[in-house]
Structures are given as structure tokens and as C-alpha cells.
Scaffold this motif. Structure first.
Motif, PDB file in Angstrom:
ATOM      1  N   GLY A 155     141.060  23.874  57.011  1.00  0.00           N
ATOM      2  CA  GLY A 155     141.527  24.672  55.879  1.00  0.00           C
ATOM      3  C   GLY A 155     142.907  25.206  56.184  1.00  0.00           C
ATOM      4  O   GLY A 155     143.255  25.438  57.340  1.00  0.00           O
ATOM      5  N   PRO A 156     143.732  25.379  55.136  1.00  0.00           N
ATOM      6  CA  PRO A 156     145.131  25.749  55.339  1.00  0.00           C
ATOM      7  C   PRO A 156     145.337  27.207  55.747  1.00  0.00           C
ATOM      8  O   PRO A 156     144.453  28.043  55.579  1.00  0.00           O
ATOM      9  CB  PRO A 156     145.747  25.496  53.961  1.00  0.00           C
ATOM     10  N   SER A 157     146.541  27.465  56.248  1.00  0.00           N
ATOM     11  CA  SER A 157     146.983  28.832  56.509  1.00  0.00           C
ATOM     12  C   SER A 157     147.103  29.576  55.187  1.00  0.00           C
ATOM     13  O   SER A 157     147.167  28.962  54.111  1.00  0.00           O
ATOM     14  CB  SER A 157     148.354  28.791  57.181  1.00  0.00           C
ATOM     15  N   GLY A 158     147.190  30.896  55.271  1.00  0.00           N
ATOM     16  CA  GLY A 158     147.406  31.697  54.065  1.00  0.00           C
ATOM     17  C   GLY A 158     148.687  31.283  53.363  1.00  0.00           C
ATOM     18  O   GLY A 158     148.740  31.199  52.130  1.00  0.00           O
ATOM     19  N   ALA A 159     149.720  30.969  54.146  1.00  0.00           N
ATOM     20  CA  ALA A 159     151.003  30.579  53.551  1.00  0.00           C
ATOM     21  C   ALA A 159     150.861  29.262  52.791  1.00  0.00           C
ATOM     22  O   ALA A 159     151.373  29.109  51.675  1.00  0.00           O
ATOM     23  CB  ALA A 159     152.068  30.458  54.643  1.00  0.00           C
ATOM     24  N   ALA A 160     150.142  28.294  53.368  1.00  0.00           N
ATOM     25  CA  ALA A 160     149.988  26.996  52.694  1.00  0.00           C
ATOM     26  C   ALA A 160     149.006  27.083  51.529  1.00  0.00           C
ATOM     27  O   ALA A 160     149.086  26.299  50.578  1.00  0.00           O
ATOM     28  CB  ALA A 160     149.550  25.932  53.698  1.00  0.00           C
ATOM     29  N   ALA A 161     148.089  28.066  51.577  1.00  0.00           N
ATOM     30  CA  ALA A 161     147.133  28.252  50.480  1.00  0.00           C
ATOM     31  C   ALA A 161     147.822  28.775  49.219  1.00  0.00           C
ATOM     32  O   ALA A 161     147.210  28.802  48.150  1.00  0.00           O
ATOM     33  CB  ALA A 161     146.007  29.203  50.893  1.00  0.00           C
ATOM     34  N   GLN A 162     149.085  29.164  49.330  1.00  0.00           N
ATOM     35  CA  GLN A 162     149.853  29.549  48.147  1.00  0.00           C
ATOM     36  C   GLN A 162     149.895  28.423  47.113  1.00  0.00           C
ATOM     37  O   GLN A 162     150.136  28.660  45.944  1.00  0.00           O
ATOM     38  CB  GLN A 162     151.293  29.935  48.546  1.00  0.00           C
ATOM     39  N   ALA A 177     143.482  34.662  51.729  1.00  0.00           N
ATOM     40  CA  ALA A 177     143.516  35.960  52.418  1.00  0.00           C
ATOM     41  C   ALA A 177     143.858  35.812  53.900  1.00  0.00           C
ATOM     42  O   ALA A 177     143.953  36.808  54.617  1.00  0.00           O
ATOM     43  CB  ALA A 177     142.167  36.670  52.260  1.00  0.00           C
ATOM     44  N   GLY A 178     144.019  34.584  54.384  1.00  0.00           N
ATOM     45  CA  GLY A 178     144.446  34.379  55.769  1.00  0.00           C
ATOM     46  C   GLY A 178     143.320  34.388  56.793  1.00  0.00           C
ATOM     47  O   GLY A 178     143.567  34.531  57.992  1.00  0.00           O
ATOM     48  N   VAL A 179     142.085  34.190  56.338  1.00  0.00           N
ATOM     49  CA  VAL A 179     140.963  34.179  57.287  1.00  0.00           C
ATOM     50  C   VAL A 179     141.114  33.003  58.267  1.00  0.00           C
ATOM     51  O   VAL A 179     140.814  33.120  59.458  1.00  0.00           O
ATOM     52  CB  VAL A 179     139.613  34.135  56.532  1.00  0.00           C
ATOM     53  N   GLY A 180     141.629  31.879  57.779  1.00  0.00           N
ATOM     54  CA  GLY A 180     141.879  30.733  58.659  1.00  0.00           C
ATOM     55  C   GLY A 180     142.904  31.068  59.739  1.00  0.00           C
ATOM     56  O   GLY A 180     142.756  30.673  60.900  1.00  0.00           O
ATOM     57  N   ASP A 230     132.313  26.145  67.500  1.00  0.00           N
ATOM     58  CA  ASP A 230     133.377  25.217  67.917  1.00  0.00           C
ATOM     59  C   ASP A 230     134.290  24.826  66.766  1.00  0.00           C
ATOM     60  O   ASP A 230     135.412  24.379  66.972  1.00  0.00           O
ATOM     61  CB  ASP A 230     132.745  23.928  68.482  1.00  0.00           C
ATOM     62  N   PHE A 231     133.762  24.906  65.540  1.00  0.00           N
ATOM     63  CA  PHE A 231     134.525  24.382  64.397  1.00  0.00           C
ATOM     64  C   PHE A 231     134.129  25.162  63.151  1.00  0.00           C
ATOM     65  O   PHE A 231     132.937  25.299  62.856  1.00  0.00           O
ATOM     66  CB  PHE A 231     134.199  22.884  64.235  1.00  0.00           C
ATOM     67  N   VAL A 232     135.143  25.665  62.424  1.00  0.00           N
ATOM     68  CA  VAL A 232     134.876  26.427  61.196  1.00  0.00           C
ATOM     69  C   VAL A 232     135.422  25.647  60.004  1.00  0.00           C
ATOM     70  O   VAL A 232     136.584  25.225  60.007  1.00  0.00           O
ATOM     71  CB  VAL A 232     135.534  27.827  61.246  1.00  0.00           C
ATOM     72  N   ILE A 233     134.594  25.462  58.992  1.00  0.00           N
ATOM     73  CA  ILE A 233     135.007  24.795  57.748  1.00  0.00           C
ATOM     74  C   ILE A 233     134.992  25.862  56.649  1.00  0.00           C
ATOM     75  O   ILE A 233     133.951  26.469  56.393  1.00  0.00           O
ATOM     76  CB  ILE A 233     134.031  23.650  57.394  1.00  0.00           C
ATOM     77  N   VAL A 234     136.160  26.077  56.039  1.00  0.00           N
ATOM     78  CA  VAL A 234     136.247  27.122  55.010  1.00  0.00           C
ATOM     79  C   VAL A 234     136.079  26.471  53.640  1.00  0.00           C
ATOM     80  O   VAL A 234     136.869  25.593  53.273  1.00  0.00           O
ATOM     81  CB  VAL A 234     137.588  27.875  55.098  1.00  0.00           C
TER      82      VAL A 234
END
Ligand code: AMP
Ligand code: GLY
Length: 420
Positions: free
Chosen positions: A91-98, A76-79, A64-68
Motif C-alpha cells: 500500500g502507498p505512502s500517505g503522500a502517494a495516496a493523494q 492517514a499515513g498508517v503505511g 511479517d507483512f501488512v496488507i492495507v
């Protein structure tokens, strides 16, 4: 809720320990986990850098819920893959993880939002970088642009060190991460880590900590991933915290939203504070390790509610309930770390240590072999305690250290010294 945590370090053991205490957690799986995590949750062998593998696993296990936990799968965009497949993710998107994956990206965000940070210049070739350093003089800070597992920053106290760092980076010492180099003004002051929960709109401070990056007593010797930490950070007074929120965090978040890449997750701001003025050293897009362990020790079960509220964009209705307490963690590492070290030595004595809301040994790099706990990494255990004072927390933590029988390991004896 069926919950999946991605990661295998002390940070993830801390997160798992807090999440497990919340009655909303029905089942917890940590992938890949470690020997300490396996004592409190299910562990699963999974390639957490593969979005397809993680999505498949989450579907099979009705998650139900994933914590990265770590930054690499986020960058790498796994989220993104999980969200596309319909999963709720902290956890943020790959774009926000920049914000963590590219130091020059963060500098652009600071420029656009007016957030105070060190003056800088960016280079893709060695010669102009060398000229710039010669013109600026030392001390000066040389940074590989990309993710380098915490090793891509050289604080050069002399010109020779700075020039050598530039040559190393352009010679590929950090692989692709060093293809671009950011050169920064050296900031003087006291460092602190500020953790802010974000849901794309609302920013909710979650806590402060200070860590000890150097391997040796008195904060000397080579840099490490962190040899210990404590929370709260005394330097983060209410006034400094408010300034950091108003001048750095909120403008950065607003700029991220304006660009169409809002940040959701935990924003970890590394700050340098001098004369009451915070400046941004760097952003990370995940909890600090070992800072997470002291935050978890202080917050306990409410962590799950907070992360869940961030993922569901409900932070405007969330509260962080702080006790007037302190936590401290001592990292036990394999002898030789952060240089080369041996793996596979046996750790004894852990079974005699209390595990409760004041005392907890989080595992960072361990596995179980023939019924024994063996060291499998550089940073191996995070011996963590809570108390009504920092001194009490330190006393409890070092009392646990004394009971651990691991001749091939070592720790610093002075964690918390600045605050104590
Ligand atoms: P980072 O990997 O970016 O956290 O940097 C590692 C460490 O280098 C930081 O925690 C600081 O202690 C130090 N550092 C980074 N940038 C600067 C700077 N501009 N001035 C002084 N110290 C810095
Ligand atoms: N302890 C510092 C970090 O996690 O980056």
C-alpha cells in the motif's frame, strides 16, 4: 509468513480468502474483519486509523507483512508509520495516496504527465464555480476534492442539478472534502476499472473489471458503492489496455517518482473508453470493492506472491497467471440502501452454500450474534462465482442468491447485462 490485513469489507474477505490459499501464509489476522472473515482467519479489534495502534499490534503479533485494504488509513499515513517501524507493507505512502485523497492532485499529475482526462477547473468559492458551470452548460460533473466515501461526485445532467451540487458542497455536505471543488467536462463512453500493481518502478497489470454503480436494474437510480461487478471487462481489449498503460498509468507513475513520492501498491484507474481511447476518470489507491472480489476469485493463491513482490520492489520478476475464465459478483444489500436502512436483520441459508474455487459468498457488512449472522451495513454480502464463460459465472452466482434466506435484503437481477 504472519500476515495482517487491515479492513472489514467484502474486499478484505476476498483478499483474505486468496491469501489463505497460499502455503506461504502461516497465520492470517484481519483487523477488524467481519463474520465471514472470522470463519477463515483470526479477527482482531483494532483502530486501523491509528498508526501507533497498528504498529503496536503488529509488533505484539510478530507480523511479517501488512496488507492495507481501504484508502482512509493509507491517506492517514498508517503505511508510513508501519514502514518507519520496520514492517513490510502493501500500500502507498500517505503522500502517494493523494492520488485518491485529492482529485485536484490527480489532475495536476495528469497535466504534468500528459495523461488524457476530462477538462476541468478548480474552485474554493461558490460564485466563480457557479459562473463557470453556467458558461459551460450541462451535462457537467461536480466533485468534492477530498475523500467522501464514494459519494462526493455529482454527474449533473441539468444546470439546476449542477448549481445545487455546488451549493451543497460549499455548504459542507461533504465536510472538509468539499472545501475545494473540481468541475469536470462530462465524459461519454463505457467505463472500466483497470488494476495495476506498482512497486515504485514497475507497473504490472493485474486485471480488469466493470462494476455497476447504480442501485437499480439497467443501471438506473442513485449511485452506490457498487451493486455488482465482473471480470474481465470486455471493453478493455489488448489495444485499449496497452494505451491505458502507455498514455495514463506509466506517465503518472513516472511523475510520482519524479516528485519523490513513488507509488507502491495497487493503482486502480477508473477509465472512460470511447472509440478505443481511454481517458482517466479517477485514481484509487486500493482495490475496488466489489471489483476485488472478482479478481481474487480468478487469481487465487498467487495474489499473496504478487502483493509481496510489489512490497519488496520485485515486480520486474513477477508474472500474473491468468486462466481464460470469468468471475461475477452480485451484491446483496439491506433494503433502503443507499438511503437509510435497518441493521440487525438475520441472514439464513449461508451454511448450505458451496464454498470452493467456483463459488464463494464474501461478507461485506455482517457480524455474528447469538450464533446467527446479522446484517450490519448497507452492502452486506458479495455472492461471487467463477466460470468458463460470464454466463456460467452469472448462473452460479444467482443460484447461490436463490439459496440465501434474507427477506430484508435485495440485489440487482441484471449484473453483467452489458457483457451478457
Ligand atoms: P468516482 O467517485 O470519481 O468514481 O465517480 C463516480 C462515478 O461518476 C464514476 O464511476 C463515473 O460513472 C461518474 N463520473 C465521474 N467523473 C465523470 C466524468 N468526467 N464524466 C462522466 N462521468 C463521470
Ligand atoms: N467499486 C468502486 C470502488 O471501489 O471505488
Amino acid at each position: 509468513m504472519n500476515i495482517l490485513i487491515l479492513g472489514s469489507g467484502g474486499r478484505e474477505h476476498g483478499l483474505a480468502w486468496a491469501v489463505m490459499q497460499n502455503p506461504k501464509c502461516d497465520r492470517l489476522i484481519v483487523a477488524p474483519g467481519n463474520a465471514g472473515i472470522a470463519d477463515i482467519a483470526d479477527c482482531a479489534d483494532l483502530d486501523i486509523m491509528s498508526g501507533a495502534a497498528v504498529v503496536g499490534f503488529a509488533e505484539e503479533n510478530a507480523i511479517d507483512f501488512v496488507i492495507v485494504g481501504p484508502e482512509a488509513p493509507l491517506a492517514a499515513g498508517v503505511g508510513d508509520d508501519l514502514r518507519t517501524a520496520g514492517f513490510l507493507v502493501f500500500g502507498p505512502s500517505g503522500a502517494a495516496a493523494q492520488l485518491e485523497a485529492s482529485k485536484s492532485f490527480t489532475k495536476e499529475i495528469c497535466d504534468a504527465s500528459g495523461a488524457p482526462t476530462a477538462a476541468y477547473a478548480r474552485f474554493t468559492e461558490a460564485d466563480p464555480a457557479r459562473d463557470y458551470v453556467c458558461a459551460q452548460g450541462a451535462p457537467i460533473v461536480i466533485k468534492a476534492d477530498g475523500l467522501a466515501a464514494g459519494k462526493g461526485v455529482i454527474v449533473a445532467m441539468t444546470l439546476d442539478e449542477a448549481l445545487a451540487a455546488i451549493d451543497d458542497m460549499f455548504d459542507g455536505a461533504f465536510g472538509g472534502a468539499g472545501a475545494e471543488v473540481v468541475i469536470e467536462e462530462f465524459l461519454d463512453g463505457e467505463e472500466a476499472s483497470f488494476f495495476v500493481l506498482c512497486d515504485g518502478e514497475t507497473a504490472l497489470p493485474m486485471g480488469t473489471a466493470q462494476d455497476h454503480k447504480r442501485v437499480g436494474e439497467g443501471d438506473t437510480g442513485p449511485n452506490t458503492g457498487g451493486m455488482g461487478a465482473y471480470s474481465p471487462a470486455p471493453v478493455m481489449s489488448d489495444a485499449v489496455t496497452q494505451k491505458a498503460l502507455d498514455e495514463i498509468i506509466k506517465p503518472s507513475l513516472a511523475e510520482m517518482a519524479r516528485r519523490g513520492t513513488p507509488f507502491q501498491g495497487i493503482l486502480f484507474a477508473g477509465l472512460m473508453i470511447k472509440d478505443g481511447q481511454p481517458k482517466l476518470i479517477e485514481y484509487n489507491v486500493r482495490f475496488g470493492d466489489p471489483e476485488c472480489q472478482v479478481l481474487m476469485m480468478r487469481l487465487g493463491a498467487q495474489v499473496l506472491d504478487l502483493l509481496h513482490a510489489a512490497a519488496e520492489a520485485r515486480l520486474h520478476e513477477a508474472h500474473v497467471n491468468w486462466a481464460d475464465d470469468h468471475a461475477l459478483t452480485v451484491v446483496m444489500a439491506a433494503q433502503g440502501y443507499p438511503g437509510s436502512y435497518e441493521k440487525g436483520s438475520v441472514i439464513k441459508g449461508l451454511e448450505n452454500i458451496p464454498e470452493d474455487s467456483f463459488n464463494m459468498v464474501f461478507h461485506a457488512g455482517t457480524s455474528r450474534k447469538d450464533g446467527q449472522i446479522v446484517a450490519t451495513g448497507g452492502r452486506v454480502l458479495n455472492v461471487t462465482a467463477r466460470g468458463t464463460t460470464l454466463a456460467e459465472a452469472a448462473e452460479r452466482a444467482y443460484a447461490m442468491v436463490d439459496r440465501i434466506d434474507w427477506p430484508q435484503g435485495f440485489c440487482r437481477q441484471d449484473i453483467g447485462w452489458r457483457a451478457l
